[in-house]
Design a protein around this motif. Sequence first.
Motif, PDB file in Angstrom:
ATOM      1  N   ARG A  72       0.864  -1.181   0.000  1.00  0.00           N
ATOM      2  CA  ARG A  72       0.000   0.000   0.000  1.00  0.00           C
ATOM      3  C   ARG A  72       0.901   1.232   0.000  1.00  0.00           C
ATOM      4  O   ARG A  72       1.885   1.294   0.706  1.00  0.00           O
TER       5      ARG A  72
ATOM      6  N   LEU B 158      -3.139  11.443  -5.806  1.00  0.00           N
ATOM      7  CA  LEU B 158      -3.995  10.254  -5.678  1.00  0.00           C
ATOM      8  C   LEU B 158      -4.250   9.601  -7.036  1.00  0.00           C
ATOM      9  O   LEU B 158      -4.248   8.377  -7.149  1.00  0.00           O
TER      10      LEU B 158
ATOM     11  N   GLU C 195      -1.630   7.118  -8.412  1.00  0.00           N
ATOM     12  CA  GLU C 195      -1.484   5.810  -7.777  1.00  0.00           C
ATOM     13  C   GLU C 195      -2.446   4.812  -8.394  1.00  0.00           C
ATOM     14  O   GLU C 195      -3.613   5.121  -8.603  1.00  0.00           O
TER      15      GLU C 195
ATOM     16  N   ARG D 165      -3.456   0.171  -3.922  1.00  0.00           N
ATOM     17  CA  ARG D 165      -4.085   0.574  -2.666  1.00  0.00           C
ATOM     18  C   ARG D 165      -3.371   1.795  -2.081  1.00  0.00           C
ATOM     19  O   ARG D 165      -2.153   1.870  -2.106  1.00  0.00           O
ATOM     20  N   VAL D 166      -4.163   2.717  -1.557  1.00  0.00           N
ATOM     21  CA  VAL D 166      -3.616   3.977  -1.051  1.00  0.00           C
ATOM     22  C   VAL D 166      -4.187   4.275   0.332  1.00  0.00           C
ATOM     23  O   VAL D 166      -5.360   4.011   0.598  1.00  0.00           O
ATOM     24  N   ALA D 167      -3.331   4.828   1.180  1.00  0.00           N
ATOM     25  CA  ALA D 167      -3.767   5.346   2.475  1.00  0.00           C
ATOM     26  C   ALA D 167      -3.265   6.779   2.588  1.00  0.00           C
ATOM     27  O   ALA D 167      -2.200   7.115   2.064  1.00  0.00           O
ATOM     28  N   ILE D 168      -4.047   7.610   3.245  1.00  0.00           N
ATOM     29  CA  ILE D 168      -3.631   8.982   3.534  1.00  0.00           C
ATOM     30  C   ILE D 168      -3.499   9.101   5.043  1.00  0.00           C
ATOM     31  O   ILE D 168      -4.463   8.874   5.775  1.00  0.00           O
TER      32      ILE D 168
ATOM     33  N   GLY E 181     -12.446  10.078  -1.686  1.00  0.00           N
ATOM     34  CA  GLY E 181     -11.372   9.087  -1.683  1.00  0.00           C
ATOM     35  C   GLY E 181     -11.705   7.898  -0.803  1.00  0.00           C
ATOM     36  O   GLY E 181     -11.547   6.744  -1.206  1.00  0.00           O
ATOM     37  N   GLU E 182     -12.202   8.170   0.393  1.00  0.00           N
ATOM     38  CA  GLU E 182     -12.566   7.085   1.297  1.00  0.00           C
ATOM     39  C   GLU E 182     -13.706   6.249   0.721  1.00  0.00           C
ATOM     40  O   GLU E 182     -13.702   5.021   0.812  1.00  0.00           O
TER      41      GLU E 182
ATOM     42  N   THR F 218      -9.859   4.557  -0.487  1.00  0.00           N
ATOM     43  CA  THR F 218      -8.654   5.110   0.126  1.00  0.00           C
ATOM     44  C   THR F 218      -8.817   5.087   1.639  1.00  0.00           C
ATOM     45  O   THR F 218      -9.826   5.543   2.163  1.00  0.00           O
ATOM     46  N   GLU F 219      -7.830   4.544   2.325  1.00  0.00           N
ATOM     47  CA  GLU F 219      -7.864   4.477   3.786  1.00  0.00           C
ATOM     48  C   GLU F 219      -7.395   5.803   4.370  1.00  0.00           C
ATOM     49  O   GLU F 219      -6.392   6.359   3.925  1.00  0.00           O
TER      50      GLU F 219
ATOM     51  N   ARG G 223     -12.397   2.077  -6.876  1.00  0.00           N
ATOM     52  CA  ARG G 223     -12.040   3.493  -6.970  1.00  0.00           C
ATOM     53  C   ARG G 223     -12.667   4.130  -8.195  1.00  0.00           C
ATOM     54  O   ARG G 223     -12.770   3.536  -9.237  1.00  0.00           O
TER      55      ARG G 223
END
Length: 105
Positions: free
Chosen positions: A13, A34, A37, A40-43, A62-63, A67-68, A99
């Motif tokens: 991630r 964002l 990417e 998988r992405v987390a902020i 995003g969530e 997006t986490e 997404r």
Amino acid sequence: MSCRIDRVSDDNRVVLLVSGRITGEHVAMLRGVLEQESGRVAIDLKNVLLVDREAVKLLALGEANGTELRNCPPYIREWVTRERTETYGRPAEQRPRGRQDMDDA
């Protein structure tokens, strides 16, 4: 103060470490990062001091799209949850389909 975004990897991630303020002028930059990417992405919002409505809309979108949000300050979490419920009709705990285009924020 401006917005700073650092990109790190964490177990398959990408984690975007955001610090400073996320306001309208920074939303396009964060959206662009964002969109680059593919996985998988987390902020991580641990070091975010201030957000505005445009930033919250982007975070909520995003969530909603997978997006986490990590280390989200309580006031931001409450605002994102409220935005998701009003806009998408579901709270943060429910994950929708994959997404989507981040241009909606």
